[in-house]
Design an enzyme around this catalytic site. Structure first.
Site, PDB file in Angstrom:
ATOM      1  CD  GLU A 176      -2.952   1.060   0.159  1.00  0.00           C
ATOM      2  OE1 GLU A 176      -2.887   1.886  -0.779  1.00  0.00           O
ATOM      3  OE2 GLU A 176      -3.814   0.173   0.227  1.00  0.00           O
ATOM      4  N   GLY A 178       1.436   7.418  -0.649  1.00  0.00           N
ATOM      5  CA  GLY A 178       1.665   7.661   0.776  1.00  0.00           C
ATOM      6  C   GLY A 178       0.580   7.034   1.621  1.00  0.00           C
ATOM      7  CB  ILE A 235      -3.940   7.924  -0.707  1.00  0.00           C
ATOM      8  CG1 ILE A 235      -3.573   9.396  -0.530  1.00  0.00           C
ATOM      9  CG2 ILE A 235      -5.296   7.792  -1.377  1.00  0.00           C
ATOM     10  CD1 ILE A 235      -3.317  10.123  -1.835  1.00  0.00           C
ATOM     11  N   GLY A 245      12.101  19.925   2.350  1.00  0.00           N
ATOM     12  CA  GLY A 245      12.128  18.472   2.423  1.00  0.00           C
ATOM     13  C   GLY A 245      11.171  17.765   1.488  1.00  0.00           C
ATOM     14  CD  GLU A 294      14.994  12.323  -1.517  1.00  0.00           C
ATOM     15  OE1 GLU A 294      16.092  12.538  -0.962  1.00  0.00           O
ATOM     16  OE2 GLU A 294      14.043  11.744  -0.949  1.00  0.00           O
ATOM     17  CG  ASP A 322       8.097   8.911  -7.437  1.00  0.00           C
ATOM     18  OD1 ASP A 322       8.586   8.205  -6.542  1.00  0.00           O
ATOM     19  OD2 ASP A 322       6.967   9.429  -7.350  1.00  0.00           O
ATOM     20  CE  LYS A 375       4.978   7.548  -5.845  1.00  0.00           C
ATOM     21  NZ  LYS A 375       4.881   8.956  -5.377  1.00  0.00           N
ATOM     22  N   GLY A 387       6.127  11.961   2.335  1.00  0.00           N
ATOM     23  CA  GLY A 387       6.485  12.240   3.714  1.00  0.00           C
ATOM     24  C   GLY A 387       6.541  10.983   4.553  1.00  0.00           C
TER      25      GLY A 387
END
Length: 414
Positions: free
Chosen positions: A119, A124, A126, A177, A180, A191, A195, A292
């Site tokens: 998951e 994140g 969700i 933050g 990166e 990225d 996903k 995060g």
């Protein structure tokens, strides 16, 4: 008895997972092992003294379940295989691994009769993987789309709201933050592409190779583009989409103009939004914070709790998946073309000639005041046309001698 948890990785996400388990103290989960390289510098006093700190992955396999939050393809794949072969369920946040080797790893987990839950690899906190797998499993899904990368969304929305240049927005994202030190995977779309491949597997039953999905960078977006987008009652977002269209599959990750009335336009900061389109249930939306430590840790711990509450029962089977016979990018769309030129006679005529050659119709020409003869931005919007025709026209346009910066071409989504 509490499910013992061995943790591979004690970075931002790993520490957040550990803290959630320790602070919950609910009798369902117990942190027993932490693996990290150079473990001495990672020790913290809030971890219970009973926890084993180690630099040996093998030690972590003594736990009932293994959590992997290190990332990357290697050695993470070998760690997953070793845990599964030892009969240990795995919970992972490793999006690249699940996008690239998910089919093989899920098959291995099924053969061993243990869970492989992920998951946290998408969105994140969700619960989109569980939502697609269980919540709307009765529908026949045909599309999954949305905003899957919080870093890009933060940068683009700051450019939009504060009028920042791209480099300034990126520096701000890094300072807070959200990005990166090396943001390549985010900015180039790698990225989000990983996903999207995971969501295609879970929601549409498709095994897509990330390298086969067209992917475009957001680096060339400028603050000028948001000015023109606003004139068009639109904004710019990094949009990921996969769709089953007749007998083929269309997929793309990259920036696009979206109307201000779209739900995508209202996603701000590091938030994510995923929209699943089905034959019967139409559109179902999942939204929340997609980046995060703690949002990701929530997803990890939720998977752990699902295993603990099943108390050793057999894991639910994953549905069969298949590779598409045809995978293409976006086929037809209206387009937004932004140019920055040294002003001279004949520019519009030259562009119009190229468009006519490729049977592309101009919709409008927009020019904001304030440009100079040496740097004049303007925008041409184009009626819906085949992407292949637009690509060929763009190759010719890029050879013209008046460009100050390379042209930017974005699809305009409905």
């Amino acid at each position: 008895m509490a499910l013992s948890v061995g943790l591979l990785g004690f970075g931002t996400v790993g520490q957040s997972v550990a803290r959630l388990i320790v602070e919950r103290n609910d009798g369902l989960l117990a942190l027993t092992h932490i693996f990290n390289r150079d473990i001495a510098r990672k020790r913290v006093d809030w971890v219970p003294p009973s926890v084993v700190w180690t630099e040996r992955v093998e030690d972590v396999l003594d736990a009932d379940v293994v959590v992997e939050v290190v990332g990357g393809l290697d050695p993470a794949r070998r760690w997953h295989e070793a845990a599964l072969d030892a009969g240990r369920p795995i919970v992972t946040a490793n999006k690249q691994l699940m996008a690239t080797h998910g089919h093989a790893l899920l098959a291995r987990a099924a053969q061993r009769g243990v869970d492989l839950l992920f998951e946290a690899a998408v969105g994140g906190g969700i619960p989109v993987v569980r939502g697609l797998r269980e919540g709307i499993a009765g529908d026949r899904l045909t599309t999954v789309s949305g905003i899957l990368n919080g870093t890009c969304n933060y940068i683009l929305t700051r450019m939009e709201s504060a009028g920042l240049a791209f480099d300034a927005a990126l520096a701000e994202a890094q300072a807070h933050g959200f990005a990166e030190a090396d943001p390549t995977d985010d900015l180039e779309g790698y990225d989000a592409r990983a996903k999207l491949c995971i969501l295609a597997r879970v929601g549409l039953g498709l095994d897509l190779s990330p390298l086969d999905v067209p992917c475009e960078s957001i680096r060339s977006i400028s603050d000028d583009d948001f000015v023109y987008a606003r004139r068009l009652q639109a904004t710019i977002r990094q949009v990921s989409r996969v769709a089953i269209v007749d007998d083929s599959v269309q997929a793309r990750v990259g920036p696009a103009l979206v109307p201000l009335t779209s739900a995508l336009a209202r996603v701000i900061g590091s938030q994510n939004l995923i929209v699943a389109g089905g034959t019967y249930g139409r559109e179902t939306t999942f939204a929340g914070y997609g980046a995060g430590g703690f949002p990701t840790a929530v997803a990890v711990v939720s998977d752990l709790l699902a295993i603990a509450r099943r108390a050793g029962g057999a894991p639910a089977a994953w549905p069969d998946t298949s590779q598409p016979t045809s995978l293409t990018g976006l086929q037809v769309a209206p387009y937004y073309l932004r140019l920055v030129v040294r002003d001279q006679p004949g520019i519009i005529a030259g562009l119009a000639s190229i468009f006519a050659t490729h049977n592309i119709n101009i919709d409008a020409v927009l020019q904001e005041p304030g440009g100079t003869k040496e740097r004049l931005p303007f925008v041409i919007t184009l009626e819906a046309c085949p992407t292949a025709a637009m690509d060929k026209a763009l190759v010719e346009i890029q050879t013209l001698p008046f460009h100050v910066t390379p042209p930017l071409c974005l699809p305009v989504l409905a």
